[in-house]
Design a protein around this motif. Sequence first.
Motif, PDB file in Angstrom:
ATOM      1  N   PHE A   1       4.805 -14.188  -1.100  1.00  0.00           N
ATOM      2  CA  PHE A   1       4.997 -13.337  -2.392  1.00  0.00           C
ATOM      3  C   PHE A   1       5.190 -14.098  -3.663  1.00  0.00           C
ATOM      4  N   LEU A   2       4.674 -13.334  -4.802  1.00  0.00           N
ATOM      5  CA  LEU A   2       4.772 -14.000  -6.117  1.00  0.00           C
ATOM      6  C   LEU A   2       5.268 -12.909  -7.039  1.00  0.00           C
TER       7      LEU A   2
ATOM      8  N   ILE B   1       2.749  -7.650   9.658  1.00  0.00           N
ATOM      9  CA  ILE B   1       2.553  -6.758   8.378  1.00  0.00           C
ATOM     10  C   ILE B   1       1.380  -7.321   7.895  1.00  0.00           C
ATOM     11  N   ALA B   2       1.001  -8.633   7.972  1.00  0.00           N
ATOM     12  CA  ALA B   2      -0.275  -8.986   7.319  1.00  0.00           C
ATOM     13  C   ALA B   2      -1.542  -8.376   8.158  1.00  0.00           C
ATOM     14  N   ASP B   3      -1.484  -7.965   9.168  1.00  0.00           N
ATOM     15  CA  ASP B   3      -2.535  -7.301  10.111  1.00  0.00           C
ATOM     16  C   ASP B   3      -2.443  -5.746   9.649  1.00  0.00           C
ATOM     17  N   PHE B   4      -1.664  -5.161   9.323  1.00  0.00           N
ATOM     18  CA  PHE B   4      -1.384  -4.058   8.841  1.00  0.00           C
ATOM     19  C   PHE B   4      -2.034  -3.736   7.599  1.00  0.00           C
ATOM     20  N   LEU B   5      -1.729  -4.826   6.662  1.00  0.00           N
ATOM     21  CA  LEU B   5      -2.313  -4.723   5.409  1.00  0.00           C
ATOM     22  C   LEU B   5      -3.785  -4.925   5.275  1.00  0.00           C
ATOM     23  N   LEU B   6      -4.428  -5.911   6.274  1.00  0.00           N
ATOM     24  CA  LEU B   6      -5.840  -5.932   6.316  1.00  0.00           C
ATOM     25  C   LEU B   6      -6.391  -4.656   6.842  1.00  0.00           C
ATOM     26  N   GLY B   7      -5.985  -4.216   7.723  1.00  0.00           N
ATOM     27  CA  GLY B   7      -6.496  -2.911   8.433  1.00  0.00           C
ATOM     28  C   GLY B   7      -6.380  -1.906   7.353  1.00  0.00           C
ATOM     29  N   LEU B   8      -5.472  -1.792   6.611  1.00  0.00           N
ATOM     30  CA  LEU B   8      -5.303  -0.673   5.573  1.00  0.00           C
ATOM     31  C   LEU B   8      -6.495  -0.876   4.538  1.00  0.00           C
ATOM     32  N   ASP B   9      -6.646  -2.125   4.270  1.00  0.00           N
ATOM     33  CA  ASP B   9      -7.809  -2.360   3.116  1.00  0.00           C
ATOM     34  C   ASP B   9      -9.225  -1.979   3.579  1.00  0.00           C
ATOM     35  N   ARG B  10      -9.529  -2.416   5.019  1.00  0.00           N
ATOM     36  CA  ARG B  10     -10.740  -1.957   5.559  1.00  0.00           C
ATOM     37  C   ARG B  10     -10.871  -0.394   5.732  1.00  0.00           C
ATOM     38  N   LEU B  11      -9.795   0.372   6.185  1.00  0.00           N
ATOM     39  CA  LEU B  11      -9.461   1.636   6.427  1.00  0.00           C
ATOM     40  C   LEU B  11     -10.049   2.371   4.905  1.00  0.00           C
ATOM     41  N   HIS B  12      -9.248   1.821   3.840  1.00  0.00           N
ATOM     42  CA  HIS B  12      -9.564   2.473   2.461  1.00  0.00           C
ATOM     43  C   HIS B  12     -11.279   2.547   2.163  1.00  0.00           C
ATOM     44  N   GLY B  13     -11.933   1.519   2.826  1.00  0.00           N
ATOM     45  CA  GLY B  13     -13.345   1.776   2.404  1.00  0.00           C
ATOM     46  C   GLY B  13     -14.168   2.660   3.300  1.00  0.00           C
ATOM     47  N   THR B  14     -13.586   2.985   4.472  1.00  0.00           N
ATOM     48  CA  THR B  14     -14.130   4.312   5.430  1.00  0.00           C
ATOM     49  C   THR B  14     -13.668   5.561   5.506  1.00  0.00           C
ATOM     50  N   ASP B  15     -12.111   5.518   5.270  1.00  0.00           N
ATOM     51  CA  ASP B  15     -11.362   6.782   5.283  1.00  0.00           C
ATOM     52  C   ASP B  15     -10.476   6.752   4.062  1.00  0.00           C
ATOM     53  N   PRO B  16     -10.587   6.908   3.081  1.00  0.00           N
ATOM     54  CA  PRO B  16      -9.590   6.992   1.702  1.00  0.00           C
ATOM     55  C   PRO B  16      -8.425   7.866   2.158  1.00  0.00           C
TER      56      PRO B  16
ATOM     57  N   LEU C   1       6.444  -3.953   3.332  1.00  0.00           N
ATOM     58  CA  LEU C   1       6.649  -4.947   2.431  1.00  0.00           C
ATOM     59  C   LEU C   1       8.269  -4.893   2.035  1.00  0.00           C
ATOM     60  N   ASP C   2       8.942  -3.790   2.087  1.00  0.00           N
ATOM     61  CA  ASP C   2      10.185  -3.447   1.642  1.00  0.00           C
ATOM     62  C   ASP C   2      11.007  -4.343   2.772  1.00  0.00           C
ATOM     63  N   THR C   3      10.690  -4.181   4.023  1.00  0.00           N
ATOM     64  CA  THR C   3      11.265  -5.034   5.207  1.00  0.00           C
ATOM     65  C   THR C   3      11.300  -6.594   4.974  1.00  0.00           C
ATOM     66  N   ALA C   4      10.051  -6.833   4.646  1.00  0.00           N
ATOM     67  CA  ALA C   4       9.661  -8.443   4.321  1.00  0.00           C
ATOM     68  C   ALA C   4      10.504  -8.829   3.406  1.00  0.00           C
ATOM     69  N   LEU C   5      10.696  -8.186   2.213  1.00  0.00           N
ATOM     70  CA  LEU C   5      11.532  -8.609   1.034  1.00  0.00           C
ATOM     71  C   LEU C   5      12.862  -8.834   1.502  1.00  0.00           C
TER      72      LEU C   5
ATOM     73  N   THR D   1      13.233 -12.012   3.176  1.00  0.00           N
ATOM     74  CA  THR D   1      13.218 -13.210   2.398  1.00  0.00           C
ATOM     75  C   THR D   1      14.701 -13.255   1.511  1.00  0.00           C
ATOM     76  N   ALA D   2      15.642 -11.940   1.444  1.00  0.00           N
ATOM     77  CA  ALA D   2      16.505 -12.070   0.673  1.00  0.00           C
ATOM     78  C   ALA D   2      17.801 -12.371   1.799  1.00  0.00           C
ATOM     79  N   GLY D   3      17.492 -12.788   2.965  1.00  0.00           N
ATOM     80  CA  GLY D   3      18.594 -12.949   4.004  1.00  0.00           C
ATOM     81  C   GLY D   3      19.216 -11.615   4.896  1.00  0.00           C
ATOM     82  N   ALA D   4      18.742 -10.403   4.442  1.00  0.00           N
ATOM     83  CA  ALA D   4      19.252  -9.361   5.220  1.00  0.00           C
ATOM     84  C   ALA D   4      18.681  -9.195   6.652  1.00  0.00           C
ATOM     85  N   VAL D   5      19.543  -9.265   7.522  1.00  0.00           N
ATOM     86  CA  VAL D   5      19.381  -9.141   9.032  1.00  0.00           C
ATOM     87  C   VAL D   5      19.390  -7.495   9.385  1.00  0.00           C
TER      88      VAL D   5
END
Length: 314
Positions: A111-112, A160-175, A189-193, A196-200
Motif C-alpha cells: 500500500f501507498l 486478497i490479491a487474487d480477488f482484486l485481479l479477478g474483480l478487474d477481469r470481471l469488470h471487463g466482461t460483466d460490469p 482492503l479494510d481487513t488488510a489495513l 498492517t496496523a497490528g489489529a488481530v
Amino acid sequence: MSEPAHMQWSSAAVEGSDALSYWVDVVCDTFVGVAVRPDPDAVFEGRIETSVLDGVAFASLTAGPQEVARTRRFIARDDQDVLLVNVQLRGRARMEQNRRVAVLTPGTMAFLDSSRPYVLDFADDFSQLVLKVPKARLSHRSLNGATAVELDASGPGEVIADFLLGLDRLHGTDPRAAMALLPHAVDLLDTALAWTAGAVLPQASSALTSQRVHRFVRRNLTDPDLDAAAVAVACRVSRRTMYRALADDGESLTALIRRLRVAHAQRLLSTNSEQTLSALASACGFGGEAQLHRAFKAVTGITPGMYRAQCGHR
C-alpha cells in the motif's frame, strides 16, 4: 453520466522522442502527480489500461525500468487523498515511504498513501495491477506510519490479491457483477489495513464490530431511515457495544453516516450535471436539500453547488 469504459494508453502510439513525456502525463492523470525517471540506457516503453468501478480506479500497467517519486511539491499541487494498492505481477519493485521499505515480487501486494512522499524503483521490466481507492471509502483510513507494507504472497495477502485481479477481469466482461462484488473488495482492503496496523481481528471483538457497522452503513447509506437502532439490530450488537466500538475508531455513527453519504453525493455530482439537489439528497439518504447542504458543507467546507461547479458542470 456513466463511468468511462476501459481506456488504453501506450507509449508506442507516439514518436520515440515524445514517449517519456507522454508516459508521465498518462501516469499523473491515472494515479497522482509524480516525477518519472526512466533508465537512461534503455529504450522506454509503457502501456496502461484503466477502468473505474464506482469511484475506484483499476489500472493494469506494463513498462520498462524507471523510478517514480511523489514529492511534497507534487502533494501540494495535487492533494488527492487516496490509497494506492499495488499488486506485483511481473518483475521486482522497491517501495519506500515514511522510512518503511517493501520489496514487491510477483504475487505480493503493498500500500501507498498519496498524502505522503514516496519512491517506487523498478529495476527491470514489470507489470502491476494498481487500485486507486479514495480513503473516504475505507474504515481504516490511516496506515499508522506503516505506509509501505508487503503482504506475504503465500498467506492471506494472496487471497486478497487474487480477488482484486479477478474483480478487474470481471469488470471487463460483466460490469454489473463486478459492481456487486466491489464492496467485498473494499472490505478485504479494510481487513488488510487492519493487519498492517497490528489489529488481530479474530480476537478483537471491538474491531470486528466496527467493521460490521461500517460495512452495513456503506451498503445501506441511501436508506433515509438508517439510524442507530437499525444498525445495532442488523449487526447483532447492543447500541452500547456499537458506540464503544466506534469510539475506538474516533468517529461517531452520525459522523460516519454523514461522511459516507457526502462521499456518495460527491460521486453523483461529479458524474451527473442534470440531477437536482433535491433529487440528489433523496438518492443519498438525506431528509431533504437543506440537510444535504448542511452535511456537505460540514464535511467538505463547500456547498454542493460549489462542488458541482468545480467538477466542470454548469
